[in-house]
Design an enzyme around this catalytic site. Structure first.
Site, mmCIF file in Angstrom:
data_model
loop_
_atom_site.group_PDB
_atom_site.id
_atom_site.type_symbol
_atom_site.label_atom_id
_atom_site.label_comp_id
_atom_site.label_asym_id
_atom_site.label_seq_id
_atom_site.Cartn_x
_atom_site.Cartn_y
_atom_site.Cartn_z
ATOM 1 N N GLU B 39 0.870 -1.195 0.000
ATOM 2 C CA GLU B 39 0.000 0.000 0.000
ATOM 3 C C GLU B 39 0.892 1.225 0.000
ATOM 4 O O GLU B 39 1.006 1.925 1.001
ATOM 5 C CB GLU B 39 -0.936 0.004 1.223
ATOM 6 C CG GLU B 39 -1.981 1.136 1.174
ATOM 7 C CD GLU B 39 -2.578 1.462 2.533
ATOM 8 O OE1 GLU B 39 -3.075 0.551 3.210
ATOM 9 O OE2 GLU B 39 -2.523 2.651 2.934
ATOM 10 N N HIS B 202 -9.158 1.450 -0.202
ATOM 11 C CA HIS B 202 -8.365 2.327 0.660
ATOM 12 C C HIS B 202 -9.294 3.331 1.337
ATOM 13 O O HIS B 202 -10.307 3.724 0.758
ATOM 14 C CB HIS B 202 -7.317 3.045 -0.199
ATOM 15 C CG HIS B 202 -6.332 3.845 0.579
ATOM 16 N ND1 HIS B 202 -6.604 5.108 1.061
ATOM 17 C CD2 HIS B 202 -5.072 3.561 0.973
ATOM 18 C CE1 HIS B 202 -5.541 5.558 1.711
ATOM 19 N NE2 HIS B 202 -4.602 4.643 1.677
ATOM 20 N N ASP B 320 2.606 2.056 3.740
ATOM 21 C CA ASP B 320 1.932 3.328 3.528
ATOM 22 C C ASP B 320 2.949 4.447 3.332
ATOM 23 O O ASP B 320 2.767 5.564 3.801
ATOM 24 C CB ASP B 320 0.959 3.657 4.674
ATOM 25 C CG ASP B 320 -0.096 4.677 4.251
ATOM 26 O OD1 ASP B 320 -0.126 5.051 3.060
ATOM 27 O OD2 ASP B 320 -0.886 5.111 5.100
#
Lengths: 359, 359
Positions: B39, B202, B320
């Site tokens: 991600e 998301h 992230d």
């Protein structure tokens, strides 16, 4: 007949449990546990009648859906909620429960106008006090109050603890779409702190500001909406800084903490730089000011996770009777693989300490 | 100079990691893991310019608050997001990361009108495809698409997989306050299933139907609002029955599953009698159709809980980047006390399988 009734009451006939006296005996030998269930619902007919009226109105409110299932006097749940005597105690005996900490069922008095809320709260607290007087070894109780009138609420809170000898307070999340972090409600928080009694922050359906999205697919209630609503309410309290002002205030959250323990690491991480007014990070506030219960969640991995993350001192046993059954909740706690010491804390010691109940 | 650059790129100068070649060598000996982070955000200047315009408008939208922090071309995060080359790869090398699965940063194209969304999605997918061609062993990617025009979205999804050879799709929760369970979006779900590629669901800030309550105390974003919004979106999908219609559709959820794994026992219990249209209970749907990632949560108890409840086949590693740092995420995964087999699944095997990446 007396003997048969005693047999029936103790559940020996069904072979499910020992009598209360026998349990106490066994406990002394280190066998069974003292079991206190801390989120157990009751109702009074006067409250049910008003709620039933709402159910028959054309008010579009997500709480009504669930209320329709228990405000009908013919419904099994209605009868179970109203009963503060034999049937309830029989269920407790059958399942080895020593005590129920009772609270007025959600949404409590919080859909009412201020005057009705005060009147019903006072009446139900009186009834609760009487039930406890009749069964002082089996029942304890949390007082309702009407948040719309904070001054009146504080008076009733004081009466409930000092005169009725109740053990704490219950609130069902938002009141007419407002939350307890609003300064107008601070007198209530201040009173709970001063009286040294916790407020059980129980869920209800999401407030009107978010209810539409949770209204589909049966999500308004325990399936998803409850934890969203109560978890949001608790986060608002934690981040608003009310615990900087009331550092000794205790809040109880059911359902293994309404998702907050699961997100605690990320909440701490994101608290930095968030601009939230609270002076302490979420995990610190949560461990200091919150206690969670197992209500509605008979799931060993979650309980073990919470013991690891929060410690066993911050967890209490609860069933959510009569909405959920006593037996699977007790079986779960009896069988879950945690230490005897932790089990004692969760089954009774934490409740005794927090609710000022005799050990 | 070339040698120095090579040194710098591999991070040896900072002493933080082995070179990629050395890592591959070590992996063969059974030492280090292949590390795929799933991600990881990027942006293109054209998208940032439009979002920056929104930030300077008087539109009152909770997403704008976070966007202001990264749409300024002088901001460090802006530069990190835009970079699809040396600096990003240096950060990966320094932290022992083999690959990043890249996706257009939230809120993606979902605040735009349909035409702008399509244009920016196409452009960013092209740029992503080019970056992967330049660095095929270091980058994979998830395609953006404009949900407002489902027909156009399906075309772009097909192009992204068949022509650009991207690995899946990214969507940032609601689009103009609408959710993917709405039948008008079903062509998108159908296309993802037919292409056998997952949609990464998301978070973004809560939609306008609930945003007000999350707007206080910095809660609109990762502190609390993100999991509320994305968790709600995932529950809507699960309960609506779209997975009865698209049984092979795969959805990825970040942040350890946006609170759903924590509530899975209770969700199953409450699903009975809820009237939800889905034919399978939440835990069954979740294990069959969802994969979660560790993004933003470097917390061992949560990871262990998820392995116990979901199994290691349903979890992927994610950081992230650049919103969170690579090093603590890698340190966390390196050190967490789980089996080597589980670690291999989470670090790379599940991503290889799900995103059709070569092993």
């Amino acid at each position: 007949m007396g003997a048969l009734a005693a047999f029936s009451r103790t559940g020996v006939i069904k072979g499910l449990a020992l009598s209360t006296a026998a349990q106490a005996q066994t406990r002394k030998k280190g066998g069974a546990y003292r079991r206190i269930a801390t989120e157990e619902a009751f109702a009074i007919p006067e409250m049910m009648e008003i709620l039933g009226g709402y159910c028959n109105s054309n008010w579009d409110n997500p709480d009504l859906d669930l209320m329709r299932r228990f405000t009908d006097p013919e419904a099994k749940t209605y009868k179970e909620l109203i009963d503060l005597g034999d049937e309830r105690i029989r269920n407790m005996d059958e399942n080895g429960l020593d005590m129920q900490v009772l609270s007025l069922t959600a949404p409590g008095v919080q859909m009412f106008d201020a005057d009705t809320a005060n009147a019903i709260a006072t009446l139900s607290n009186d009834r609760l006090g009487e039930a406890i007087k009749r069964h002082p070894t089996r029942f304890a109780g949390l007082a309702a109050f009407g948040p719309l009138d904070p001054k009146g609420a504080v008076k009733e809170m004081e009466r409930a603890i000092n005169k009725l000898k109740l053990n704490g307070f219950i609130i069902n999340s938002h009141t007419h779409n407002e939350y307890l972090d609003d300064p107008k409600f601070w007198p209530i928080l201040e009173a709970a702190e001063a009286l040294d009694r916790p407020i059980y922050l129980h869920p209800r359906s999401p407030s009107e500001l978010m209810s539409k999205l949770y209204a589909d697919y049966g999500m308004s209630h325990a399936l998803w909406g409850f934890q969203a609503e109560a978890g949001l309410h608790a986060m608002r309290l934690m981040l608003s800084g009310v615990f900087d002002r009331f550092p000794n205030l205790k809040i109880v959250l059911g359902h293994m903490g309404e998702s907050i323990p699961y997100n605690i690491w990320r909440s701490d991480y994101m608290y930095e730089g968030s601009g939230a007014p609270a002076k302490m990070k979420p995990s610190e506030v949560f461990k200091r000011n919150f206690v969670i219960t197992t209500s509605g969640v008979n799931h060993a991995p979650v309980l073990k996770y919470c013991i690891e993350v929060l410690g066993a001192d911050n967890i209490m046993f609860a069933i959510d009777y009569p909405y959920q059954s006593s037996k699977p909740a007790v079986d779960f706690m009896n069988e879950v693989g945690i230490s005897r010491e932790d089990k004692e804390k969760i089954y009774h010691r934490n409740a005794e300490r927090l609710f000022h109940m005799s050990a």
